[in-house]
Scaffold this motif. Structure first.
Motif, PDB file in Angstrom:
ATOM      1  N   TYR A 440       3.727   8.499  -1.998  1.00 25.77           N
ATOM      2  CA  TYR A 440       2.966   9.291  -1.028  1.00 25.77           C
ATOM      3  C   TYR A 440       3.692   9.423   0.313  1.00 25.77           C
ATOM      4  O   TYR A 440       3.176  10.044   1.230  1.00 25.77           O
ATOM      5  N   ARG A 635       0.888  12.643   1.117  1.00 26.70           N
ATOM      6  CA  ARG A 635       0.565  13.308  -0.156  1.00 26.70           C
ATOM      7  C   ARG A 635       1.638  12.942  -1.177  1.00 26.70           C
ATOM      8  O   ARG A 635       2.796  12.705  -0.837  1.00 26.70           O
ATOM      9  N   HIS A 636       1.245  12.924  -2.431  1.00 26.10           N
ATOM     10  CA  HIS A 636       2.178  12.566  -3.500  1.00 26.10           C
ATOM     11  C   HIS A 636       3.311  13.587  -3.553  1.00 26.10           C
ATOM     12  O   HIS A 636       3.068  14.797  -3.553  1.00 26.10           O
ATOM     13  N   TYR A 637       4.542  13.090  -3.600  1.00 26.73           N
ATOM     14  CA  TYR A 637       5.689  14.001  -3.481  1.00 26.73           C
ATOM     15  C   TYR A 637       5.833  14.939  -4.674  1.00 26.73           C
ATOM     16  O   TYR A 637       6.488  15.987  -4.576  1.00 26.73           O
ATOM     17  N   GLU A 638       5.202  14.609  -5.820  1.00 24.69           N
ATOM     18  CA  GLU A 638       5.284  15.490  -6.981  1.00 24.69           C
ATOM     19  C   GLU A 638       3.993  16.274  -7.214  1.00 24.69           C
ATOM     20  O   GLU A 638       4.025  17.489  -7.446  1.00 24.69           O
ATOM     21  N   THR A 639       2.839  15.604  -7.127  1.00 21.15           N
ATOM     22  CA  THR A 639       1.563  16.274  -7.438  1.00 21.15           C
ATOM     23  C   THR A 639       0.892  16.877  -6.220  1.00 21.15           C
ATOM     24  O   THR A 639      -0.046  17.663  -6.346  1.00 21.15           O
ATOM     25  N   ASP A 640       1.324  16.485  -5.023  1.00 25.79           N
ATOM     26  CA  ASP A 640       0.731  16.934  -3.756  1.00 25.79           C
ATOM     27  C   ASP A 640      -0.706  16.439  -3.575  1.00 25.79           C
ATOM     28  O   ASP A 640      -1.448  16.938  -2.733  1.00 25.79           O
ATOM     29  N   GLN A 641      -1.099  15.425  -4.340  1.00 22.66           N
ATOM     30  CA  GLN A 641      -2.430  14.840  -4.186  1.00 22.66           C
ATOM     31  C   GLN A 641      -2.459  13.972  -2.933  1.00 22.66           C
ATOM     32  O   GLN A 641      -1.495  13.272  -2.625  1.00 22.66           O
TER      33      GLN A 641
END
Length: 804
Positions: A440, A635-641
């Motif tokens: 994140y 935010r999660h660097y892959e999912t953007d969550q």
């Protein structure tokens, strides 16, 4: 070796130990103090450099910052990409790497520094200006001339610092050995001149005449008075007004202190270098570590090492932990002799300069003012911390009772780290690896988050700018211009944040050039004599580095470098939460320099009292852990969550589990620092080991070190932070209080509230060292009890630990 185990404290101590030399109250321009010693550079054969000067085509010069384009939103997106995407960065920075696209503009856009030879020209040009200022001060005779002495001495400070600060950074950072050598030579040239100033008693006399005349001081600004008073104190510390024989003895003692201090830090060694155990007795320790020290079933553990610390924290056999603990806490007799000698000579130096003790000499220009005030603070802090420390010690005892099946075995000194580690391990989620938070916190999102935070609090943002050919010392360096909503371009920030071979692993903030108002007479002076390498007199007045006229007068903008050592990967540089806290901490120093609005450089930004300088950086650690702030960017660097904040809460809970006993350990070390820098070392019966054990006996809730141990020989901060080790505790309490009172502990979005940010900026950050820090503290908190400082105010600050 420290007495504290927590990750947060370890990180803060590491920052303190490797702190940038110009990150304090005018460290380098204490030119009125006899310098202890100048550490000679590595001997090298002098290299021959080209003397050709590169003249710069005006068309190739960098364009001034345009606040209207490409715009804040574009800058924000770019900010993330230049740190997270290698391909984007390669394209963004491509033209700066292509020498054919323009002339070498010089390091930091300093027009002199286009090659190694330029450092000599840079130093000489500023040295000539400095000599003219010294002559002006020494020849002052009219009231009008005396009225300008404070500003003249500040400009002298700037001439010296602009060479020393920048050269010191370059010689430690630049990859080219020729540049390193040239920077060292420039650094040495200015130090030699400062040694000449140390014998120029007329400077002290002229400043004294000006300060003694009420008609003159009535015309000075608050900043000018603060600078004059600080320089006068430096004169007193330097023994410059004392007879020649005493001054010569002062120099000898200072050199001896520097040499012994260096040896003390570099020669730390235990009385027993290693211990041998059967490898089977190391059960509980990481098998890979055990294997690394085992030969033929026998493990040889270095006693003063990371492996020894790991064993004390994890080995189940108490007898092994005991033996390692005792060896790890026992210094060699030679090291203790060095320490005793260092303390004795410092006490002698203080007496020579007519101070009661070294503590009184060191603290006179700090917020504390005296050892008595420091001890008031530490006593009050200790009293407020005792209930929490006792609760935690009881918890450790209960853990041992369970571990030993209720045999009522008393908690021992070698048990603390073992049971703390056991409890922390049980608190960590079993379903996640230690780096689960990193996903994140890509470096780009964290930098984006810092810009968003500063926009909301202070109305400033980071704007990525392509470096011009020759401007940066490495291709990975990112330049950010700091843009204010009201004042336009206010600072330049160079970010060297990625790991590479040979780079120092220690995070640091460097002020390469301080903020300062450039007088019109300086511009006129430059107009007459400036070199052809400059396009204008204004450019020449600041060596080509960044300036602004947004506020009306010409200002040299603070130029700052942030150094970190973050690992990179194929996708992005992902930071641990501790690294996020580190970056926020260092950015706290930077924001102090960026928002400082002083007209004199001697008090700009972080050039304030040492025990006030860490406040903005420690405060930033609160923001790093605040849910509202984290929601701006994490935010999660892959999912953007978005980051689930409960994950951070879990990490914070683990880190803070034993904050009481860790604070107690720091209090004891700060008390020890004060005891060692009292008059006591002048007594022939002084025994540093006995003093250490006595302070532990009086103040420790945990079991004290057994007789025969001598941990103080590993207390390296005694050399660099003599009598000021309390500063981190002090600033931590101040930061906690401001977070609670001003930012309401982050409740209801207070952590990103502009009104509260402006309160912090206008009461504290804008003043640098140009206003009494007690007044700044009183203003920002609305607490008149601390406005005048002194022992009572120090005790009030100490009492806040319990209140918070």
């Amino acid at each position: 070796m420290s007495d504290v185990g927590s990750e947060a404290w370890s990180r803060q101590r590491q920052i303190a130990e490797n702190r940038e030399p110009n990150d304090g109250a005018g460290f380098y321009i204490e030119f009125l103090v006899y310098f202890h010693v100048y550490v000679s550079e590595r001997r090298r054969t002098r290299l021959q450099y080209s003397t050709a000067t590169q003249y710069i085509d005006r068309e190739s010069r960098p364009k001034p910052v345009d606040n209207s384009a490409p715009g804040a939103l574009h800058d924000e997106r770019t900010l993330r990409q230049i740190f997270d995407s290698k391909d984007f960065w390669k394209e963004f920075s491509s033209s700066s790497k292509a020498g054919a696209k323009g002339h070498n503009i010089g390091l930091f856009q300093n027009r002199y520094l286009v090659n190694a030879k330029g450092f000599e020209r840079f130093a000489d040009a500023n040295l000539q200006k400095a000599k003219r200022i010294v002559s002006k001060v020494l020849n002052a005779s009219s009231k009008h001339e005396y009225q300008s002495i404070a500003r003249d001495l500040d400009r002298l400070s700037d001439m010296l610092c602009r060479v020393i600060d920048l050269s010191d950074f370059v010689r430690a950072t630049h990859p080219d050995e020729r540049i390193q050598y040239a920077a060292s030579q420039a650094h040495s040239m200015m130090f030699e001149f400062m040694n000449v100033l140390n014998t120029t008693t007329g400077l002290n006399e002229q400043l004294g005449i000006a300060m003694a005349d009420p008609e003159i001081t009535a015309t000075w600004t608050e900043e000018e008075m603060v600078v004059a008073q600080a320089l006068k104190k430096d004169f007193t510390k330097s023994a410059i007004a004392l007879p020649k024989a005493i001054r010569e003895k002062f120099v000898r003692l200072s050199q001896e202190i520097s040499e012994i201090g260096h040896d003390f830090v570099e020669s730390m060694e235990p009385a027993q270098r290693e211990l041998q155990f059967s490898s089977g007795k190391l059960k509980g320790m990481d098998p890979l570590l055990v294997r690394s020290v085992t030969r033929w079933g026998s493990a040889v553990v270095p006693t003063h090492s990371d492996i020894s610390i790991a064993a004390i924290r994890s080995v189940q056999d108490e007898s092994v932990r005991r033996d390692l603990f005792l060896a790890n806490r026992t210094s060699s007799p030679a090291q203790i002799r060095r320490l005793d000698d260092l303390m004795r000579k410092r006490a002698q130096l203080a007496k020579l300069t007519q101070y009661e003790s070294y503590g009184h000499l060191a603290l006179g220009d700090k917020m504390a003012k005296s050892p008595e005030s420091v001890n008031q603070f530490l006593s009050a802090l200790s009293e407020g911390n005792k209930p929490k420390a006792k609760q935690e010690v009881d918890q450790l005892q209960q853990l041992k009772d369970r571990h030993t099946n209720g045999t009522s075995a008393r908690l021992q000194p070698w048990d603390k780290d073992f049971y703390m580690s056991q409890l922390r391990s049980s608190m960590r989620s079993k379903s996640r690896n230690p780096d689960f938070l990193s996903a994140y916190f890509s470096l780009g999102t964290v930098m984006q988050g810092l810009s968003r935070l500063f926009t909301r609090l202070y109305g400033i943002r980071f704007a990525p700018r392509e470096t011009v050919h020759g401007e940066a010392w490495n291709n990975d360096v990112r330049r950010l211009d700091v843009i204010s909503e009201t004042d336009g371009h206010v600072a330049v920030l160079y970010c060297d944040l990625f790991s590479r071979p040979g780079k120092s692993p220690n995070p640091a903030h460097f002020t390469l050039r301080c903020s300062r108002e450039i007088a019109e007479e300086e511009v006129q002076e430059a107009a007459v004599s400036h070199d052809r390498i400059f396009a204008s007199a204004e450019e020449a007045a600041n060596d080509g580095m960044a300036t602004s006229r947004a506020s009306g007068s010409l200002r040299q903008l603070p130029t700052i470098a942030l150094i970190c050592d973050f690992r990179t990967s194929a996708k992005a540089s992902l930071l641990s939460f501790s690294e996020v806290q580190t970056l926020f901490h260092e950015m706290g120093h930077a924001i102090h320099s960026i928002l400082g609005r002083t007209s004199l450089q001697e008090v700009s930004g972080t050039r304030c009292a040492t025990d006030f300088a860490e406040l903005p950086s420690v405060l930033m650690e609160h923001f790093a852990a605040d849910p509202t702030v984290l929601s701006l960017f994490a935010r999660h660097y892959e999912t953007d969550q978005p980051l689930p904040y409960r994950l951070v809460e879990e990490k914070l809970a683990v880190d803070k589990q034993f904050s009481g006993v860790e604070t107690e350990s720091q209090i004891i070390l700060a008390m020890l620092d004060q005891a060692y820098h009292s008059e006591a070392p002048l007594d022939k019966s002084f025994d540093s080991t006995q003093v250490f054990h006595e302070i532990q006996r009086q103040h420790a809730m945990l079991p004290q070190d057994p007789e025969g141990t001598s941990w103080q020989g590993f207390f390296g901060h005694l050399s660099g932070y003599g009598s000021t080790y309390y500063s981190y505790l002090f600033d931590q309490v101040l930061a906690d209080r401001i977070w609670k009172v001003v930012f309401q502990g982050g409740q209801d979005g207070a952590s990103i509230d502009r009104e509260r940010g402006e309160r912090m900026k206008e009461s504290v950050l804008r003043w640098g060292g140009g206003r009494d820090p007690w007044r700044c503290l009183s203003d920002v908190l609305g607490d008149s009890r601390v406005r005048d400082g002194g022992k009572e105010a120090m005790a009030v600050v100490g009492s806040w630990k319990k209140a918070s």
